[in-house]
Every structure is written in C-alpha cells, then in structure tokens.
Design a protein around this motif. Structure first.
Motif, PDB file in Angstrom:
ATOM      1  N   SER A  68      -7.550   8.711  -4.447  1.00  0.00           N
ATOM      2  CA  SER A  68      -8.604   7.713  -4.567  1.00  0.00           C
ATOM      3  C   SER A  68      -8.853   7.366  -6.024  1.00  0.00           C
ATOM      4  CB  SER A  68      -9.901   8.206  -3.910  1.00  0.00           C
ATOM      5  OG  SER A  68     -10.374   9.368  -4.548  1.00  0.00           O
ATOM      6  N   VAL A  69      -9.321   6.141  -6.229  1.00  0.00           N
ATOM      7  CA  VAL A  69      -9.650   5.626  -7.554  1.00  0.00           C
ATOM      8  C   VAL A  69     -11.009   4.957  -7.445  1.00  0.00           C
ATOM      9  CG1 VAL A  69      -8.899   4.213  -9.509  1.00  0.00           C
ATOM     10  CG2 VAL A  69      -7.200   5.148  -7.931  1.00  0.00           C
ATOM     11  N   GLU A  70     -11.998   5.478  -8.154  1.00  0.00           N
ATOM     12  CA  GLU A  70     -13.338   4.902  -8.089  1.00  0.00           C
ATOM     13  C   GLU A  70     -13.406   3.556  -8.796  1.00  0.00           C
ATOM     14  OE1 GLU A  70     -15.902   5.935  -6.390  1.00  0.00           O
ATOM     15  OE2 GLU A  70     -14.961   7.777  -5.674  1.00  0.00           O
ATOM     16  N   HIS A  71     -12.621   3.395  -9.847  1.00  0.00           N
ATOM     17  CA  HIS A  71     -12.586   2.142 -10.611  1.00  0.00           C
ATOM     18  C   HIS A  71     -11.137   1.643 -10.623  1.00  0.00           C
ATOM     19  CE1 HIS A  71     -16.729   2.152 -12.443  1.00  0.00           C
ATOM     20  NE2 HIS A  71     -16.646   3.395 -11.992  1.00  0.00           N
ATOM     21  N   GLY A  72     -10.768   0.908  -9.595  1.00  0.00           N
ATOM     22  CA  GLY A  72      -9.393   0.461  -9.439  1.00  0.00           C
ATOM     23  C   GLY A  72      -8.980  -0.572 -10.471  1.00  0.00           C
ATOM     24  N   ALA A  73      -7.665  -0.679 -10.685  1.00  0.00           N
ATOM     25  CA  ALA A  73      -7.111  -1.624 -11.647  1.00  0.00           C
ATOM     26  C   ALA A  73      -5.911  -2.333 -11.018  1.00  0.00           C
ATOM     27  CB  ALA A  73      -6.699  -0.903 -12.927  1.00  0.00           C
ATOM     28  N   PHE A  74      -5.548  -3.472 -11.593  1.00  0.00           N
ATOM     29  CA  PHE A  74      -4.414  -4.242 -11.072  1.00  0.00           C
ATOM     30  C   PHE A  74      -3.113  -3.450 -11.174  1.00  0.00           C
ATOM     31  CE2 PHE A  74      -7.554  -7.495 -11.989  1.00  0.00           C
ATOM     32  CZ  PHE A  74      -7.436  -8.351 -10.897  1.00  0.00           C
ATOM     33  N   GLN A  75      -3.006  -2.583 -12.175  1.00  0.00           N
ATOM     34  CA  GLN A  75      -1.774  -1.801 -12.344  1.00  0.00           C
ATOM     35  C   GLN A  75      -1.566  -0.794 -11.214  1.00  0.00           C
ATOM     36  OE1 GLN A  75      -3.855  -2.608 -14.776  1.00  0.00           O
ATOM     37  NE2 GLN A  75      -2.589  -3.654 -16.297  1.00  0.00           N
ATOM     38  N   HIS A  76      -2.623  -0.451 -10.467  1.00  0.00           N
ATOM     39  CA  HIS A  76      -2.481   0.458  -9.331  1.00  0.00           C
ATOM     40  C   HIS A  76      -1.797  -0.212  -8.135  1.00  0.00           C
ATOM     41  CE1 HIS A  76      -6.048   2.654 -11.198  1.00  0.00           C
ATOM     42  NE2 HIS A  76      -5.200   3.640 -10.973  1.00  0.00           N
ATOM     43  N   LEU A  77      -1.887  -1.524  -8.038  1.00  0.00           N
ATOM     44  CA  LEU A  77      -1.620  -2.211  -6.777  1.00  0.00           C
ATOM     45  C   LEU A  77      -0.171  -2.126  -6.278  1.00  0.00           C
ATOM     46  CD1 LEU A  77      -3.890  -5.340  -7.341  1.00  0.00           C
ATOM     47  CD2 LEU A  77      -4.401  -3.260  -6.038  1.00  0.00           C
ATOM     48  N   PRO A  78       0.851  -2.345  -7.132  1.00  0.00           N
ATOM     49  CA  PRO A  78       2.215  -2.259  -6.588  1.00  0.00           C
ATOM     50  C   PRO A  78       2.525  -0.908  -5.947  1.00  0.00           C
ATOM     51  CG  PRO A  78       2.241  -3.390  -8.686  1.00  0.00           C
ATOM     52  CD  PRO A  78       0.850  -2.833  -8.530  1.00  0.00           C
ATOM     53  N   PHE A  79       2.035   0.166  -6.553  1.00  0.00           N
ATOM     54  CA  PHE A  79       2.234   1.492  -5.962  1.00  0.00           C
ATOM     55  C   PHE A  79       1.545   1.589  -4.607  1.00  0.00           C
ATOM     56  CE2 PHE A  79       0.297   5.771  -5.488  1.00  0.00           C
ATOM     57  CZ  PHE A  79       1.456   6.501  -5.266  1.00  0.00           C
ATOM     58  N   LEU A  80       0.309   1.070  -4.506  1.00  0.00           N
ATOM     59  CA  LEU A  80      -0.426   1.128  -3.248  1.00  0.00           C
ATOM     60  C   LEU A  80       0.320   0.442  -2.121  1.00  0.00           C
ATOM     61  CD1 LEU A  80      -2.901   2.100  -4.938  1.00  0.00           C
ATOM     62  CD2 LEU A  80      -4.300   0.593  -3.524  1.00  0.00           C
ATOM     63  N   PHE A  81       0.887  -0.722  -2.398  1.00  0.00           N
ATOM     64  CA  PHE A  81       1.484  -1.534  -1.340  1.00  0.00           C
ATOM     65  C   PHE A  81       2.972  -1.257  -1.141  1.00  0.00           C
ATOM     66  CE2 PHE A  81      -2.173  -4.210  -2.711  1.00  0.00           C
ATOM     67  CZ  PHE A  81      -2.882  -4.137  -1.521  1.00  0.00           C
ATOM     68  N   SER A  82       3.505  -0.228  -1.813  1.00  0.00           N
ATOM     69  CA  SER A  82       4.941   0.046  -1.741  1.00  0.00           C
ATOM     70  C   SER A  82       5.402   0.514  -0.367  1.00  0.00           C
ATOM     71  CB  SER A  82       5.315   1.102  -2.782  1.00  0.00           C
ATOM     72  OG  SER A  82       4.671   2.344  -2.495  1.00  0.00           O
ATOM     73  N   SER A  83       4.470   0.992   0.455  1.00  0.00           N
ATOM     74  CA  SER A  83       4.853   1.377   1.812  1.00  0.00           C
ATOM     75  C   SER A  83       4.588   0.263   2.820  1.00  0.00           C
ATOM     76  CB  SER A  83       4.097   2.646   2.242  1.00  0.00           C
ATOM     77  OG  SER A  83       4.639   3.787   1.597  1.00  0.00           O
ATOM     78  N   LEU A  84       3.825  -0.759   2.410  1.00  0.00           N
ATOM     79  CA  LEU A  84       3.634  -1.925   3.270  1.00  0.00           C
ATOM     80  C   LEU A  84       4.922  -2.730   3.341  1.00  0.00           C
ATOM     81  CD1 LEU A  84       1.651  -3.699   4.922  1.00  0.00           C
ATOM     82  CD2 LEU A  84       1.066  -4.855   2.775  1.00  0.00           C
ATOM     83  N   LYS A  85       5.544  -2.904   2.175  1.00  0.00           N
ATOM     84  CA  LYS A  85       6.872  -3.524   2.087  1.00  0.00           C
ATOM     85  C   LYS A  85       7.556  -2.944   0.865  1.00  0.00           C
ATOM     86  CE  LYS A  85       9.332  -7.944   1.891  1.00  0.00           C
ATOM     87  NZ  LYS A  85      10.172  -7.649   3.069  1.00  0.00           N
ATOM     88  N   GLY A  86       8.688  -2.296   1.095  1.00  0.00           N
ATOM     89  CA  GLY A  86       9.397  -1.660   0.002  1.00  0.00           C
ATOM     90  C   GLY A  86      10.468  -2.554  -0.586  1.00  0.00           C
ATOM     91  N   ALA A  87      11.112  -2.049  -1.612  1.00  0.00           N
ATOM     92  CA  ALA A  87      12.225  -2.736  -2.278  1.00  0.00           C
ATOM     93  C   ALA A  87      11.839  -4.139  -2.749  1.00  0.00           C
ATOM     94  CB  ALA A  87      13.437  -2.812  -1.355  1.00  0.00           C
ATOM     95  N   VAL A  88      10.594  -4.290  -3.183  1.00  0.00           N
ATOM     96  CA  VAL A  88      10.120  -5.582  -3.669  1.00  0.00           C
ATOM     97  C   VAL A  88      10.532  -5.751  -5.131  1.00  0.00           C
ATOM     98  CG1 VAL A  88       8.070  -6.952  -4.227  1.00  0.00           C
ATOM     99  CG2 VAL A  88       8.191  -5.699  -2.064  1.00  0.00           C
ATOM    100  N   THR A  89      11.112  -6.892  -5.442  1.00  0.00           N
ATOM    101  CA  THR A  89      11.466  -7.227  -6.817  1.00  0.00           C
ATOM    102  C   THR A  89      10.452  -8.224  -7.353  1.00  0.00           C
ATOM    103  OG1 THR A  89      13.826  -6.890  -6.400  1.00  0.00           O
ATOM    104  CG2 THR A  89      13.229  -8.183  -8.338  1.00  0.00           C
ATOM    105  N   PRO A  90       9.640  -7.839  -8.341  1.00  0.00           N
ATOM    106  CA  PRO A  90       8.646  -8.771  -8.869  1.00  0.00           C
ATOM    107  C   PRO A  90       9.308  -9.896  -9.659  1.00  0.00           C
ATOM    108  CG  PRO A  90       8.686  -6.795 -10.186  1.00  0.00           C
ATOM    109  CD  PRO A  90       9.613  -6.539  -9.031  1.00  0.00           C
ATOM    110  N   VAL A  91       8.646 -11.031  -9.699  1.00  0.00           N
ATOM    111  CA  VAL A  91       9.206 -12.220 -10.355  1.00  0.00           C
ATOM    112  C   VAL A  91       8.274 -12.643 -11.490  1.00  0.00           C
ATOM    113  CG1 VAL A  91       9.917 -14.619 -10.078  1.00  0.00           C
ATOM    114  CG2 VAL A  91      10.310 -12.970  -8.221  1.00  0.00           C
ATOM    115  N   GLU A  92       8.815 -12.703 -12.690  1.00  0.00           N
ATOM    116  CA  GLU A  92       8.021 -13.164 -13.827  1.00  0.00           C
ATOM    117  C   GLU A  92       7.694 -14.639 -13.645  1.00  0.00           C
ATOM    118  OE1 GLU A  92       8.012 -12.354 -18.614  1.00  0.00           O
ATOM    119  OE2 GLU A  92       9.888 -13.027 -17.711  1.00  0.00           O
ATOM    120  N   GLN A  93       6.416 -14.995 -13.770  1.00  0.00           N
ATOM    121  CA  GLN A  93       5.980 -16.359 -13.513  1.00  0.00           C
ATOM    122  C   GLN A  93       6.082 -17.265 -14.733  1.00  0.00           C
ATOM    123  OE1 GLN A  93       4.896 -17.147 -10.039  1.00  0.00           O
ATOM    124  NE2 GLN A  93       6.228 -15.366 -10.204  1.00  0.00           N
TER     125      GLN A  93
END
Length: 335
Positions: A68-93
């Motif tokens: 758990s993280v009481e004060h969440g950050a955007f940097q936490h998010l890819p790790f959190l969702f890695s089991s929702l959909k794996g092998a995701v390649t991020p795309v620089e915008q």
C-alpha cells in the motif's frame, strides 16, 4: 536490533516467470508485515498420551500479502497495472521529452500476458525474497480535502508469490523522484456509450472515489515434485467504482439512471504537471456498467447535501465485450 527506518521493498520484472531477478526499483510505500508462506496442520491422532497431536505437517506453500501507498504517485502506476495487461511497451508522446504513455486495455477474449516480478523486502537485520509475484487486486481511492489538508490518492495491491526465503537486497538502488497523485485534480465524466466516453464532466461535483479492480490472475496447484504452485492462469476481470459527489441535479440524474438500469461509461481522470515540454502526467480509468446503488442524498457537509453511487462494471456486447481501459502517462519507460 533492527530498525523501522531501514525497512524497504524492492521489485524487478522477471524475464522468465518464477526465475528470480535482481531488482530494478524501490517500491516507495509502506512495507507490510512480513508473513509466512506456509501453515502447518496438526493431525489429531491417538498415541497413548493426553495430547491432541505429536506431529505437525506442512504440505504446500504460497506467499500472499498487500502493498500500500498512502500518498500515491504516477511513477507507481505501470507496476500496479502490470498484471492487468503485461508486456506493454510505452510510447513516447513528444520526441525527446520522456512523456511515456502506457496503455493497459485488457482483452476480454484472449490472454493478457500478465507480468510477474521478484520482490525483496526486509530491514537492516534481514532481507527476504519472493519470486513469481503477480498482482490480483488493485484499489485506487481518494477524497478531496475541504481545507488545507492533503488530498492524496491511496494505492493498494494484493499479490501472491511462489514462496519466501532469506536473501539480500539488490545494491545501489535509490528512490526515484515522484510526481504525486492529487485527488483535488481528479475529474469524473459520465456518458451513455463507449463512443462518447469522456465527453460529459460532472463539473464541481466529485468529492471522493474508490475504484477496485479484480484482475482474475490466480495461482494453480497440481501434483508435482515441488510444494509450490505450478503455474498461473487468468480468470474473470471485474471492476467497481464508488463515488461521492455534491448533491443536486447530477445526483438526481444518476438516481433516475439507476432506477432505469441504464448503461453508463465512467471516466476518472487525474492529471499532474507537464513532463519536460511534452504531455502532462496523467491517469485515465474508463469503465462501463450500470448503477448497483445510488443515493441522491447520503449525508451532508456544513449544510450541503452529498450523494453516493456505485457503478458496477459490465461488458458491453455492442462494443466487443469491452469492460475497461486504463492509460497512464509518466516519465519512465520501464517499471
């Protein structure tokens, strides 16, 4: 004597599920109590003495816990969702600005190839390792403060792993800089179709949100030469959101939609600062469903009526069984 100040949690994405790896990042949150991965049973047997048992037996083992993280950050998010959909390649915008979009839109009919990770945790006295860890539940919640107090977004994940063993930390890891998730910047949209998602905002209304995603990833045990689980499988995906809003016409409309069992597509969006000269940090969770419950007046705050509603996610047959999609933009391309 060990010290709480030296507690830490590290993680690293496994190349081959079940094969431990060196960790690549610290998980910046609260280290949970360290639990055991096995539970002995005590067979009740007769052996000529006034006691229930004379032996204990351990048959299987699995490690399960909650981060758990009481004060969440955007940097936490890819790790959190890695089991929702794996092998995701991020795309620089924006070329050269490091604004990476991670798209986690799970398939409802095919494998989502969820990622597994190695976890290391402990203190200055002893570190432990758990391999083949996978996230099975995600909870994201927040409440907008009505004063100068903080309005953090809390993150929570349940996970399982193969087993726990004594180990060492991966050396030379430093905390990364975090961009905070702020509930005050959360915005809620409600539309009648996936085609129109994100079109109609409930302006000046959102007070609180609590979204829970059950990923359906689970361990599978079968007869073998080892006491741990053999493999994992993907089960049913589900999502449910509970929202608190200001009372008024929007609350009345939601109550009417609940009474009529109308289909709704919700969008929760939380933005952050701009990454370089590119896109801002961003979290967008979209899901469709019907209102499981709606209370047009659920309480009051300083004389203002409040309302609550629960949106239960269901697949849309008109949109190829679409249930949810999650997108986040952050400043790193590896979790």
């Amino acid at each position: 004597m060990s010290s709480e100040f030296f507690n830490q949690v590290q993680y690293g994405k496994e190349t081959t599920k079940g094969t431990p790896v060196a960790c690549t990042q610290m998980f910046l949150g609260q280290m949970p109590p360290i639990k055991s991965d096995r539970k002995p049973t005590y067979p009740k047997e007769h052996f000529g003495a006034r006691a229930d048992a004379f032996r204990s037996v351990i048959h299987q083992r699995i490690y399960a816990n909650t981060l758990s993280v009481e004060h969440g950050a955007f940097q936490h998010l890819p790790f959190l969702f890695s089991s929702l959909k794996g092998a995701v390649t991020p795309v620089e915008q924006t070329t050269g600005e490091g604004d990476y979009l991670w798209a986690f839109s799970p398939s409802m009919t095919a494998t989502n190839a969820p990622d597994a990770f190695t976890l290391r945790f402990g203190d200055d006295a002893q570190a432990y390792i758990a391999e083949y860890c996978m996230i099975e539940r995600i909870r994201i919640s927040g409440q907008v403060s009505q004063g100068m107090e903080a309005s953090p977004v809390k993150l929570e994940v349940d996970f399982f792993g193969r087993q726990i063993a004594e180990s060492t930390f991966t050396a030379a890891l430093s905390p990364r800089t975090l961009e905070p998730l702020n509930s005050k910047f959360a915005r809620l949209y409600l539309d009648t179709s996936w085609a129109g998602v994100g079109g109609t905002e409930l302006s000046n209304a959102l007070r609180s949100f609590d979204i829970e995603i059950i990923i359906g990833v689970h361990p599978k045990f079968a007869g073998s030469t080892e006491p741990t689980f053999n493999q994992h499988a993907e089960g049913v995906l589900s999502i449910i959101g509970t929202f608190g809003i200001e009372g008024g016409s929007a609350a009345a409309d939601i109550f009417a939609a609940h009474q009529d069992n109308d289909f709704v597509v919700a969008r929760l969006n939380i933005a952050g600062g701009v990454i370089g000269a590119g896109d801002p940090y961003d979290l967008t969770i979209d899901f469709g469903g019907t209102y499981e419950d709606a209370q047009p007046v659920s309480g009051a705050d300083r004389g203002d009526n409040l309302a609550n509603f629960v949106l239960h996610g269901i697949a849309s047959k008109a949109d190829s069984n679409k249930l949810m999609q999650v997108n986040c933009t952050t400043n790193h391309n590896a979790y």
